[in-house]
Design a protein around this motif. Sequence first.
Motif, mmCIF file in Angstrom:
data_model
loop_
_atom_site.group_PDB
_atom_site.id
_atom_site.type_symbol
_atom_site.label_atom_id
_atom_site.label_comp_id
_atom_site.label_asym_id
_atom_site.label_seq_id
_atom_site.Cartn_x
_atom_site.Cartn_y
_atom_site.Cartn_z
ATOM 1 N N PRO A 180 0.331 4.060 8.132
ATOM 2 C CA PRO A 180 0.841 4.002 6.759
ATOM 3 C C PRO A 180 1.464 2.656 6.425
ATOM 4 O O PRO A 180 2.053 2.006 7.288
ATOM 5 N N GLY A 181 1.292 2.245 5.173
ATOM 6 C CA GLY A 181 1.962 1.068 4.632
ATOM 7 C C GLY A 181 2.832 1.529 3.479
ATOM 8 O O GLY A 181 3.052 2.722 3.290
ATOM 9 N N GLU A 182 3.310 0.584 2.677
ATOM 10 C CA GLU A 182 4.161 0.953 1.542
ATOM 11 C C GLU A 182 3.415 1.817 0.522
ATOM 12 O O GLU A 182 3.897 2.860 0.138
ATOM 13 N N ALA A 183 2.252 1.350 0.083
ATOM 14 C CA ALA A 183 1.480 2.078 -0.929
ATOM 15 C C ALA A 183 0.146 2.570 -0.390
ATOM 16 O O ALA A 183 -0.375 3.580 -0.840
ATOM 17 N N MET A 184 -0.410 1.834 0.574
ATOM 18 C CA MET A 184 -1.724 2.155 1.127
ATOM 19 C C MET A 184 -1.585 2.485 2.611
ATOM 20 O O MET A 184 -0.608 2.111 3.248
ATOM 21 N N ALA A 185 -2.622 3.148 3.124
ATOM 22 C CA ALA A 185 -2.685 3.457 4.550
ATOM 23 C C ALA A 185 -4.094 3.161 5.029
ATOM 24 O O ALA A 185 -5.055 3.199 4.246
ATOM 25 N N THR A 186 -4.218 2.848 6.313
ATOM 26 C CA THR A 186 -5.552 2.787 6.898
ATOM 27 C C THR A 186 -5.719 4.022 7.760
ATOM 28 O O THR A 186 -4.802 4.450 8.463
ATOM 29 N N VAL A 187 -6.915 4.589 7.667
ATOM 30 C CA VAL A 187 -7.241 5.793 8.422
ATOM 31 C C VAL A 187 -8.489 5.495 9.230
ATOM 32 O O VAL A 187 -9.522 5.123 8.663
ATOM 33 N N LYS A 188 -8.384 5.621 10.542
ATOM 34 C CA LYS A 188 -9.541 5.411 11.399
ATOM 35 C C LYS A 188 -10.195 6.756 11.666
ATOM 36 O O LYS A 188 -9.519 7.748 11.948
ATOM 37 N N VAL A 189 -11.527 6.740 11.559
ATOM 38 C CA VAL A 189 -12.314 7.966 11.717
ATOM 39 C C VAL A 189 -13.385 7.718 12.765
ATOM 40 O O VAL A 189 -14.088 6.712 12.715
ATOM 41 N N ARG A 190 -13.527 8.638 13.708
ATOM 42 C CA ARG A 190 -14.632 8.601 14.666
ATOM 43 C C ARG A 190 -15.721 9.516 14.113
ATOM 44 O O ARG A 190 -15.528 10.710 13.937
ATOM 45 N N LEU A 191 -16.860 8.901 13.767
ATOM 46 C CA LEU A 191 -17.988 9.660 13.244
ATOM 47 C C LEU A 191 -18.619 10.485 14.357
ATOM 48 O O LEU A 191 -18.454 10.186 15.542
ATOM 49 N N THR A 192 -19.368 11.517 13.989
ATOM 50 C CA THR A 192 -19.945 12.407 15.000
ATOM 51 C C THR A 192 -20.886 11.675 15.948
ATOM 52 O O THR A 192 -21.059 12.096 17.080
#
Length: 142
Positions: A18-30
């Motif tokens: 998480p950041g102040e307004a935005m977040a990065t989300v890491k996803v492992r694809l199938t």
Amino acid sequence: MSLSIRNQLPGTVTAVTPGEAMATVKVRLTGGQDLTAAITREAVDDLGLSVGTAVRALVKSTEVSLATGRTDDLSIRNRLPGAVTRITLGEAMAAVHVTMDDAELTAVITREAVEELGLFVGSDVVALIKSTEVMLATARQA
């Protein structure tokens, strides 16, 4: 709900930063590839995203670029290698289908780009997707 978005890739959240307004989300694809989405913190909270959450990464076909050479010097986080399986040419634009491990992407690019890249069925390519162009969806809770 049905969506017109061609690229719907299932995966699992592996990290949320998480950041102040935005977040990065890491996803492992199938298929084992990693994808990063940059979304608002509010969206992270609304979707209840945390490590282990099953998601579907959504990317409009017009937001997928293709490369045939090195991509090391780019700021684009998402670089998914694959092979061209089908090309549908129009007068100005083309739909290029790319198969990756356990998934398929569609990129809509100009016909001129298809020709300049020398794309053909069987071409090795790297699909490039900015993290800000990745949307995430979860299954609705009953």
